[in-house]
Design a protein around this motif. Structure first.
Motif, PDB file in Angstrom:
ATOM      1  N   LYS A 219       0.843  -1.214   0.000  1.00 22.00           N
ATOM      2  CA  LYS A 219       0.000   0.000   0.000  1.00 22.00           C
ATOM      3  C   LYS A 219       0.869   1.251   0.000  1.00 22.00           C
ATOM      4  O   LYS A 219       0.558   2.222  -0.693  1.00 22.00           O
ATOM      5  CB  LYS A 219      -0.950  -0.004   1.203  1.00 22.00           C
ATOM      6  CG  LYS A 219      -2.069  -1.006   1.065  1.00 22.00           C
ATOM      7  CD  LYS A 219      -2.908  -1.065   2.330  1.00 22.00           C
ATOM      8  CE  LYS A 219      -4.026  -2.069   2.182  1.00 22.00           C
ATOM      9  NZ  LYS A 219      -4.771  -2.254   3.435  1.00 22.00           N
ATOM     10  N   PHE A 220       1.944   1.224   0.784  1.00 14.62           N
ATOM     11  CA  PHE A 220       2.881   2.349   0.781  1.00 14.62           C
ATOM     12  C   PHE A 220       3.440   2.559  -0.621  1.00 14.62           C
ATOM     13  O   PHE A 220       3.501   3.683  -1.127  1.00 14.62           O
ATOM     14  CB  PHE A 220       4.017   2.098   1.782  1.00 14.62           C
ATOM     15  CG  PHE A 220       5.071   3.154   1.777  1.00 14.62           C
ATOM     16  CD1 PHE A 220       4.864   4.360   2.419  1.00 14.62           C
ATOM     17  CD2 PHE A 220       6.276   2.954   1.114  1.00 14.62           C
ATOM     18  CE1 PHE A 220       5.830   5.355   2.403  1.00 14.62           C
ATOM     19  CE2 PHE A 220       7.250   3.930   1.089  1.00 14.62           C
ATOM     20  CZ  PHE A 220       7.019   5.142   1.738  1.00 14.62           C
ATOM     21  N   TRP A 221       3.845   1.461  -1.262  1.00 12.17           N
ATOM     22  CA  TRP A 221       4.351   1.548  -2.632  1.00 12.17           C
ATOM     23  C   TRP A 221       3.278   2.101  -3.564  1.00 12.17           C
ATOM     24  O   TRP A 221       3.548   2.980  -4.381  1.00 12.17           O
ATOM     25  CB  TRP A 221       4.810   0.173  -3.134  1.00 12.17           C
ATOM     26  CG  TRP A 221       5.114   0.229  -4.597  1.00 12.17           C
ATOM     27  CD1 TRP A 221       6.277   0.642  -5.181  1.00 12.17           C
ATOM     28  CD2 TRP A 221       4.215  -0.066  -5.663  1.00 12.17           C
ATOM     29  NE1 TRP A 221       6.154   0.618  -6.550  1.00 12.17           N
ATOM     30  CE2 TRP A 221       4.899   0.190  -6.865  1.00 12.17           C
ATOM     31  CE3 TRP A 221       2.901  -0.516  -5.714  1.00 12.17           C
ATOM     32  CZ2 TRP A 221       4.306   0.006  -8.109  1.00 12.17           C
ATOM     33  CZ3 TRP A 221       2.314  -0.699  -6.939  1.00 12.17           C
ATOM     34  CH2 TRP A 221       3.008  -0.440  -8.122  1.00 12.17           C
ATOM     35  N   ALA A 222       2.057   1.590  -3.462  1.00 12.33           N
ATOM     36  CA  ALA A 222       0.975   2.015  -4.354  1.00 12.33           C
ATOM     37  C   ALA A 222       0.708   3.513  -4.215  1.00 12.33           C
ATOM     38  O   ALA A 222       0.552   4.220  -5.220  1.00 12.33           O
ATOM     39  CB  ALA A 222      -0.290   1.211  -4.080  1.00 12.33           C
ATOM     40  N   VAL A 223       0.658   3.994  -2.994  1.00 11.17           N
ATOM     41  CA  VAL A 223       0.403   5.420  -2.774  1.00 11.17           C
ATOM     42  C   VAL A 223       1.529   6.255  -3.368  1.00 11.17           C
ATOM     43  O   VAL A 223       1.288   7.262  -4.038  1.00 11.17           O
ATOM     44  CB  VAL A 223       0.212   5.720  -1.274  1.00 11.17           C
ATOM     45  CG1 VAL A 223       0.221   7.212  -1.002  1.00 11.17           C
ATOM     46  CG2 VAL A 223      -1.080   5.092  -0.777  1.00 11.17           C
ATOM     47  N   SER A 224       2.775   5.826  -3.178  1.00 10.72           N
ATOM     48  CA  SER A 224       3.906   6.614  -3.691  1.00 10.72           C
ATOM     49  C   SER A 224       4.066   6.500  -5.206  1.00 10.72           C
ATOM     50  O   SER A 224       4.452   7.462  -5.859  1.00 10.72           O
ATOM     51  CB  SER A 224       5.204   6.203  -2.993  1.00 10.72           C
ATOM     52  OG  SER A 224       5.532   4.870  -3.296  1.00 10.72           O
ATOM     53  N   ALA A 225       3.737   5.356  -5.783  1.00 15.28           N
ATOM     54  CA  ALA A 225       3.971   5.155  -7.223  1.00 15.28           C
ATOM     55  C   ALA A 225       2.751   5.443  -8.096  1.00 15.28           C
ATOM     56  O   ALA A 225       2.910   5.753  -9.278  1.00 15.28           O
ATOM     57  CB  ALA A 225       4.434   3.719  -7.477  1.00 15.28           C
TER      58      ALA A 225
END
Length: 179
Positions: free
Chosen positions: A41-47
């Protein structure tokens, strides 16, 4: 045949064979799921913030960032606090049930459910717009039918495994109620 007296310092000698406790494994699997889900989720929000959907398998599977205040298919978007309570109760109930597990398949099923429910609870508690009203980060788009995340996959697989175990007559303690 020589008889051996049980050594109380060895738990396996006190418990009948096949009754090993699976509770630590359930918790470990749940923690791994929480970590993987929150990292993705952290990756999804940032990418994916501000980006158009990114196709992975044509129209069948793509990445698209959404914040879901409701349940599956965005049902109940106005009552996010209820989903927070439901997630908290689910986490407590699954944790309690996990104490009774004496079967590897049940341990996996409950670990999947516990991890999925716990990470959804964390989203509800700590994500915007506020405490107990947080929106779940979804980013895996299944052909436009629904958008989910790693926790959703774990919840579905864990639920399906429990249905399979029930249909096969396997009890949470490993006993079979059917031949």
């Amino acid at each position: 045949m020589q008889q051996v007296e049980a050594d109380p310092s060895r738990p396996e000698a006190v418990r009948p064979p096949g009754t090993a406790r699976w509770y630590p494994q359930v918790l470990t699997l749940a923690v791994v799921i929480v970590l993987v889900d929150q990292l993705t989720k952290f990756w999804a929000v940032s990418a994916l913030t501000g980006r158009e959907p990114f196709p992975l398998l044509g129209d069948l599977l793509s990445l698209r960032l959404l914040y879901n205040p409701g349940a599956a298919f965005s049902i109940g978007t106005g009552v996010t606090w209820i989903f927070t309570i439901v997630a908290a109760v689910a986490v407590a109930a699954i944790t309690r049930a996990a104490w009774k597990v004496r079967n590897r398949a049940w341990a996996v099923a409950l670990g999947l459910l516990l991890g999925g429910a716990a990470t959804h609870l964390l989203d509800r508690l700590f994500r915007a717009p506020g405490f107990a009203r947080g929106h779940v980060v979804d980013f895996i788009d299944y052909a436009g039918f629904f958008v989910g995340n790693v926790a959703d996959i774990c919840l579905v697989v864990g639920g399906a495994l429990i249905v399979l175990l029930y249909l096969r007559g396997v009890e949470i303690d490993g006993r079979r109620d059917r031949p």
